[in-house]
Write a protein that holds these residues in place. Sequence first.
Motif, mmCIF file in Angstrom:
data_model
loop_
_atom_site.group_PDB
_atom_site.id
_atom_site.type_symbol
_atom_site.label_atom_id
_atom_site.label_comp_id
_atom_site.label_asym_id
_atom_site.label_seq_id
_atom_site.Cartn_x
_atom_site.Cartn_y
_atom_site.Cartn_z
ATOM 1 N N MET A 41 0.846 -1.194 0.000
ATOM 2 C CA MET A 41 0.000 0.000 0.000
ATOM 3 C C MET A 41 0.879 1.242 0.000
ATOM 4 O O MET A 41 1.897 1.290 0.685
ATOM 5 C CB MET A 41 -0.926 -0.005 1.210
ATOM 6 C CG MET A 41 -1.848 -1.209 1.253
ATOM 7 S SD MET A 41 -2.913 -1.315 -0.181
ATOM 8 C CE MET A 41 -4.266 -0.334 0.352
ATOM 9 N N ASP A 148 -3.271 4.468 7.891
ATOM 10 C CA ASP A 148 -2.766 3.990 9.177
ATOM 11 C C ASP A 148 -1.852 5.022 9.850
ATOM 12 O O ASP A 148 -1.564 6.084 9.284
ATOM 13 C CB ASP A 148 -2.096 2.621 9.042
ATOM 14 C CG ASP A 148 -0.795 2.642 8.243
ATOM 15 O OD1 ASP A 148 -0.158 3.715 8.123
ATOM 16 O OD2 ASP A 148 -0.400 1.574 7.751
ATOM 17 N N SER A 154 -4.523 2.182 4.250
ATOM 18 C CA SER A 154 -4.832 0.900 4.870
ATOM 19 C C SER A 154 -5.955 0.190 4.128
ATOM 20 O O SER A 154 -5.869 -0.990 3.820
ATOM 21 C CB SER A 154 -5.218 1.107 6.338
ATOM 22 O OG SER A 154 -5.620 -0.099 6.931
ATOM 23 N N SER A 155 -7.035 0.935 3.846
ATOM 24 C CA SER A 155 -8.150 0.349 3.111
ATOM 25 C C SER A 155 -9.013 1.441 2.491
ATOM 26 O O SER A 155 -8.945 2.597 2.881
ATOM 27 C CB SER A 155 -8.996 -0.562 4.016
ATOM 28 O OG SER A 155 -9.385 0.118 5.186
ATOM 29 N N TYR A 156 -9.812 1.011 1.539
ATOM 30 C CA TYR A 156 -10.676 1.894 0.768
ATOM 31 C C TYR A 156 -12.026 1.215 0.620
ATOM 32 O O TYR A 156 -12.091 0.044 0.253
ATOM 33 C CB TYR A 156 -10.021 2.150 -0.590
ATOM 34 C CG TYR A 156 -10.972 2.564 -1.679
ATOM 35 C CD1 TYR A 156 -11.496 3.851 -1.706
ATOM 36 C CD2 TYR A 156 -11.338 1.672 -2.683
ATOM 37 C CE1 TYR A 156 -12.377 4.235 -2.710
ATOM 38 C CE2 TYR A 156 -12.210 2.053 -3.685
ATOM 39 C CZ TYR A 156 -12.724 3.327 -3.689
ATOM 40 O OH TYR A 156 -13.589 3.697 -4.674
ATOM 41 N N TYR A 157 -13.090 1.923 0.958
ATOM 42 C CA TYR A 157 -14.431 1.355 0.881
ATOM 43 C C TYR A 157 -15.343 2.241 0.046
ATOM 44 O O TYR A 157 -15.781 3.289 0.518
ATOM 45 C CB TYR A 157 -15.038 1.196 2.279
ATOM 46 C CG TYR A 157 -14.400 0.116 3.102
ATOM 47 C CD1 TYR A 157 -14.918 -1.168 3.133
ATOM 48 C CD2 TYR A 157 -13.266 0.378 3.854
ATOM 49 C CE1 TYR A 157 -14.330 -2.164 3.884
ATOM 50 C CE2 TYR A 157 -12.660 -0.613 4.613
ATOM 51 C CZ TYR A 157 -13.193 -1.880 4.621
ATOM 52 O OH TYR A 157 -12.602 -2.860 5.361
ATOM 53 N N THR A 165 -18.324 -2.602 10.102
ATOM 54 C CA THR A 165 -17.261 -2.535 9.102
ATOM 55 C C THR A 165 -16.324 -1.353 9.372
ATOM 56 O O THR A 165 -15.121 -1.454 9.159
ATOM 57 C CB THR A 165 -17.831 -2.454 7.663
ATOM 58 O OG1 THR A 165 -18.766 -1.376 7.570
ATOM 59 C CG2 THR A 165 -18.504 -3.749 7.262
ATOM 60 N N ALA A 169 -12.259 -1.791 10.285
ATOM 61 C CA ALA A 169 -11.197 -1.061 9.591
ATOM 62 C C ALA A 169 -10.316 -0.310 10.583
ATOM 63 O O ALA A 169 -9.088 -0.277 10.436
ATOM 64 C CB ALA A 169 -11.800 -0.090 8.574
ATOM 65 N N ASP A 172 -8.187 -2.841 12.547
ATOM 66 C CA ASP A 172 -7.091 -3.338 11.711
ATOM 67 C C ASP A 172 -5.884 -2.402 11.772
ATOM 68 O O ASP A 172 -4.749 -2.828 11.579
ATOM 69 C CB ASP A 172 -7.529 -3.476 10.248
ATOM 70 C CG ASP A 172 -8.369 -4.721 10.005
ATOM 71 O OD1 ASP A 172 -8.427 -5.585 10.903
ATOM 72 O OD2 ASP A 172 -8.973 -4.815 8.917
#
Length: 200
Positions: A41, A148, A154-157, A165, A169, A172
């Motif tokens: 990432m 992070d 870290s993530s994409y939603y 959820t 995230a 995490d």
Amino acid sequence: MTMQLRRFFTILLVLALSLLPFSALAESETADTTDTNDAGMPYVLNYFEGTPLDVSLYEGKALYLNFFTGWCTYCMQEMPDLKEVFEAYDPNDVAIILVHVWSGEDASDSAAVVEEFGLQDMILLEDDEMALTNMIGLSGFPTSLFIDKEGYLSSYYPGMMTYDTMSAALEDMGVALRADTNADTTVDTTAAPDSAEVTQ
């Protein structure tokens, strides 16, 4: 064209669109594209530098960025869960930033959303010319980005999230819950914290 074939192409299109922000972040001249973590990432803490969403001011904290519009039904449906997450997690560990995208809207729409959902204590930025949205190529709302504590994506939603959820995230990324859920949750929403506040 059969129904199965249409469904296949629809899924393919959704998957392609969901990867757009990743490629926009990875190919940006602003972001350090050579710096990735073990999961591959990109480092994105400096991505919005020089904009109202200069997240480098929050160095050392995890970040949850939520892009929304007032006319988006799913955006409004997730607001109560987003507020609950804000009240549950330690503000010294995570900065939750709402970005109101003015897609045919204005400041009065922002005020209405804040009032309706009791978001007065949360950080809210206006993307009045959709410049921030266009920087990462968002094609739908709501969209959430999680960065992070080290500054890596870290993530994409894309789409609506639930409390569970959102929490997953944040967990995490190692974000802690508030020590006292009855603590005063007032946060200055008019300006980003100075570097002394961020590094605490």
